[in-house]
Scaffold this active site. Structure first.
Site, PDB file in Angstrom:
ATOM      1  N   ASN A   8       6.083  -0.444  -1.150  1.00  0.00           N
ATOM      2  CA  ASN A   8       7.549  -0.499  -1.151  1.00  0.00           C
ATOM      3  C   ASN A   8       7.918  -1.930  -0.774  1.00  0.00           C
ATOM      4  O   ASN A   8       7.894  -2.306   0.398  1.00  0.00           O
ATOM      5  CB  ASN A   8       8.125   0.498  -0.143  1.00  0.00           C
ATOM      6  CG  ASN A   8       9.643   0.593  -0.218  1.00  0.00           C
ATOM      7  OD1 ASN A   8      10.298  -0.247  -0.834  1.00  0.00           O
ATOM      8  ND2 ASN A   8      10.197   1.597   0.425  1.00  0.00           N
ATOM      9  N   ARG A  90       7.344   1.645  -5.562  1.00  0.00           N
ATOM     10  CA  ARG A  90       8.714   2.137  -5.572  1.00  0.00           C
ATOM     11  C   ARG A  90       9.577   1.083  -6.277  1.00  0.00           C
ATOM     12  O   ARG A  90       9.572  -0.087  -5.907  1.00  0.00           O
ATOM     13  CB  ARG A  90       9.232   2.342  -4.150  1.00  0.00           C
ATOM     14  CG  ARG A  90      10.686   2.797  -4.116  1.00  0.00           C
ATOM     15  CD  ARG A  90      11.297   2.632  -2.747  1.00  0.00           C
ATOM     16  NE  ARG A  90      12.712   3.034  -2.762  1.00  0.00           N
ATOM     17  CZ  ARG A  90      13.644   2.478  -2.005  1.00  0.00           C
ATOM     18  NH1 ARG A  90      13.332   1.507  -1.175  1.00  0.00           N
ATOM     19  NH2 ARG A  90      14.885   2.897  -2.077  1.00  0.00           N
ATOM     20  N   HIS A 179      17.583   6.546  -4.124  1.00  0.00           N
ATOM     21  CA  HIS A 179      16.829   7.338  -3.142  1.00  0.00           C
ATOM     22  C   HIS A 179      16.249   8.624  -3.747  1.00  0.00           C
ATOM     23  O   HIS A 179      15.947   9.582  -3.035  1.00  0.00           O
ATOM     24  CB  HIS A 179      17.711   7.719  -1.933  1.00  0.00           C
ATOM     25  CG  HIS A 179      18.249   6.558  -1.176  1.00  0.00           C
ATOM     26  ND1 HIS A 179      19.578   6.433  -0.849  1.00  0.00           N
ATOM     27  CD2 HIS A 179      17.645   5.446  -0.693  1.00  0.00           C
ATOM     28  CE1 HIS A 179      19.788   5.319  -0.198  1.00  0.00           C
ATOM     29  NE2 HIS A 179      18.618   4.685  -0.093  1.00  0.00           N
ATOM     30  N   LEU A 208      20.099   9.443   5.105  1.00  0.00           N
ATOM     31  CA  LEU A 208      20.985   8.608   5.904  1.00  0.00           C
ATOM     32  C   LEU A 208      20.176   7.536   6.618  1.00  0.00           C
ATOM     33  O   LEU A 208      19.415   7.810   7.540  1.00  0.00           O
ATOM     34  CB  LEU A 208      21.738   9.462   6.935  1.00  0.00           C
ATOM     35  CG  LEU A 208      22.452  10.702   6.386  1.00  0.00           C
ATOM     36  CD1 LEU A 208      23.097  11.493   7.520  1.00  0.00           C
ATOM     37  CD2 LEU A 208      23.489  10.309   5.341  1.00  0.00           C
ATOM     38  N   ARG A 240      27.040  -1.788   3.726  1.00  0.00           N
ATOM     39  CA  ARG A 240      27.709  -1.513   2.452  1.00  0.00           C
ATOM     40  C   ARG A 240      28.945  -0.652   2.678  1.00  0.00           C
ATOM     41  O   ARG A 240      28.924   0.289   3.473  1.00  0.00           O
ATOM     42  CB  ARG A 240      26.754  -0.813   1.482  1.00  0.00           C
ATOM     43  CG  ARG A 240      25.672  -1.727   0.952  1.00  0.00           C
ATOM     44  CD  ARG A 240      24.692  -0.971   0.066  1.00  0.00           C
ATOM     45  NE  ARG A 240      23.335  -1.107   0.579  1.00  0.00           N
ATOM     46  CZ  ARG A 240      22.285  -0.454   0.091  1.00  0.00           C
ATOM     47  NH1 ARG A 240      22.431   0.389  -0.896  1.00  0.00           N
ATOM     48  NH2 ARG A 240      21.094  -0.637   0.624  1.00  0.00           N
ATOM     49  N   GLU A 384       8.418   8.938   1.243  1.00  0.00           N
ATOM     50  CA  GLU A 384       8.496   8.461  -0.133  1.00  0.00           C
ATOM     51  C   GLU A 384       7.129   8.024  -0.637  1.00  0.00           C
ATOM     52  O   GLU A 384       6.804   8.204  -1.814  1.00  0.00           O
ATOM     53  CB  GLU A 384       9.495   7.308  -0.223  1.00  0.00           C
ATOM     54  CG  GLU A 384      10.933   7.739   0.041  1.00  0.00           C
ATOM     55  CD  GLU A 384      11.860   6.588   0.353  1.00  0.00           C
ATOM     56  OE1 GLU A 384      12.818   6.382  -0.407  1.00  0.00           O
ATOM     57  OE2 GLU A 384      11.624   5.897   1.367  1.00  0.00           O
TER      58      GLU A 384
END
Length: 398
Positions: A8, A90, A179, A208, A240, A384
């Site tokens: 990642n 990823r 995600h 989150l 963001r 992940e």
């Protein structure tokens, strides 16, 4: 022993996990930090809670990966680099090109590069990792797994914008989400915890963290999701803004004499969210601490965050015609009992109850709703890397 590596890659960091190909166990995990920034270092966790740290100036991803591979050999986690049979990456934005994992070749690299318009903060960084590992592990199967691929099952009415249809036809203007790897993983875990087939469930998965998104998973497929054309929209995040009226951008550009739209997008991406509202930090832990001390802007930032989650949760319950389970995951979802408690309290009218003891368990995989709750609410640490690994193992077998 055959192994696979999962990557990642960020702009200044690179997380990794090394798996045993035979029993799918994690052999090592770690991170290369502060790439191109003073204070670079490599951290590796392996064996029986053993840790290794190396402080070394790392100017780019290629140098960092070369050093990491040397460290893995030094620690006897890899004897020969040819033991690594596959590398999974990823990648955030796959657009409509990629609906599932793909073996990386020059055409795939070109498409990921072109799709950087959809994730300018992520895709270029993801590519850095891909190119570096392909150089040092040319014999390993390279597999790209896309965050957007899980959301390619959205029905048309949930991914289209009410903009001129030609924008979609010519320029691919639509909701892509993000995600997806995390949402897919925790949805499978939730079904297992509930003892029911995923294909029969209506779930809402709340990822989150610094980046955050919420997804409605209906009958095992992504049905709707909060992030849109890029990862900027949706709920409030660390830096963001999430959803804002686009006219606001034009208004503020005039007021602040912002010269370009790209500069405006930067402000909404990097200077908003928790950081912009609270004025304290982009990290919710710092904001929560400031709120406890009475900082009004910190309190407001937290309230805005909760409200943004509730808007989407409520919308998705209505869209799916009910909900069987809600999942909290990601850095905040896994470690902020205050967040899950507040959301569950707001859903009490639906018959949602709280198991206060379980809810206080940070980072635990557990059911945090009460035994009499109408909806099963869970805290599930995301993985992940393991989800990506499953896709790599599948392609290696083929």
């Amino acid at each position: 022993m055959e192994k696979i590596m999962i990557i990642n890659s960020g702009s200044s960091s690179l997380k990794f996990k090394l798996f045993n190909n035979e029993n799918h166990q994690t052999l090592a995990s770690g991170i290369i930090e502060r790439i191109g920034i003073p204070g670079s270092q490599i951290k590796v966790k392996y064996g029986d809670n053993e840790k290794y740290e190396l402080k070394h100036e790392i100017t780019n991803h290629l140098q960092g990966i070369e050093l990491l591979l040397k460290v893995l050999k030094q620690l006897k986690l890899v004897d020969d680099l040819n033991e690594i049979k596959g590398v999974g990456y990823r990648v955030v934005a796959g657009g409509e090109y990629f609906t599932g994992p793909v073996v990386v070749d020059s055409q795939v690299i070109d498409k990921i590069k072109k799709l950087a318009e959809l994730a300018p903060l992520h895709n270029p960084a993801n590519l850095n990792g891909i190119k570096a590992f392909r150089k040092y592990l040319p014999n390993a199967l390279s597999v790209a797994v896309f965050d957007t691929a899980f959301h390619q099952t959205l029905p048309e009415e949930n991914y289209m914008y009410s903009t001129p249809y030609e924008w979609y036809q010519k320029y691919g203007v639509r909701r892509y989400g993000a995600h997806g790897i995390s949402h897919e993983y925790v949805a499978h875990q939730a079904a297992e915890m509930m003892g029911r087939p995923l294909e029969e469930l209506k779930l809402i998965t709340c990822h989150l963290g610094a980046g955050a998104s919420i997804t409605a998973v209906k009958n095992g497929r992504s049905f709707d999701t909060s992030m849109g054309f890029t990862p900027l929209s949706g709920i409030q995040m660390a830096t963001r803004a999430g959803d804002v009226d686009i006219s606001l951008a034009n208004y503020i550009m005039k007021k602040l004499n912002v010269k370009s739209m790209s500069d405006m997008v930067y402000l909404l991406n990097e200077k908003s969210g928790f950081l912009g509202v609270s004025g304290v930090s982009a990290d919710m832990r710092d904001v929560e601490e400031a709120a406890e001390q009475g900082n009004k802007r910190a309190i407001l930032a937290i309230k805005l965050f909760y409200n943004s989650i509730l808007r989407y949760v409520g919308q998705y319950i209505t869209e799916m015609g009910g909900v069987d389970g809600i999942v909290f995951t990601g850095g905040i979802g896994e470690n902020s009992p205050e967040t899950s408690e507040e959301i569950m309290k707001k859903l009490a009218y639906l018959g949602v109850t709280i198991n206060e003891t379980e809810n206080k368990k940070r980072g635990a995989k557990t059911i945090i709703s009460g035994p009499d709750s109408s909806v099963t609410v869970m805290r599930i640490p995301t993985d992940e890397e393991y989800m990506i690994a499953q896709h790599v193992w599948s392609l290696l077998t083929k």
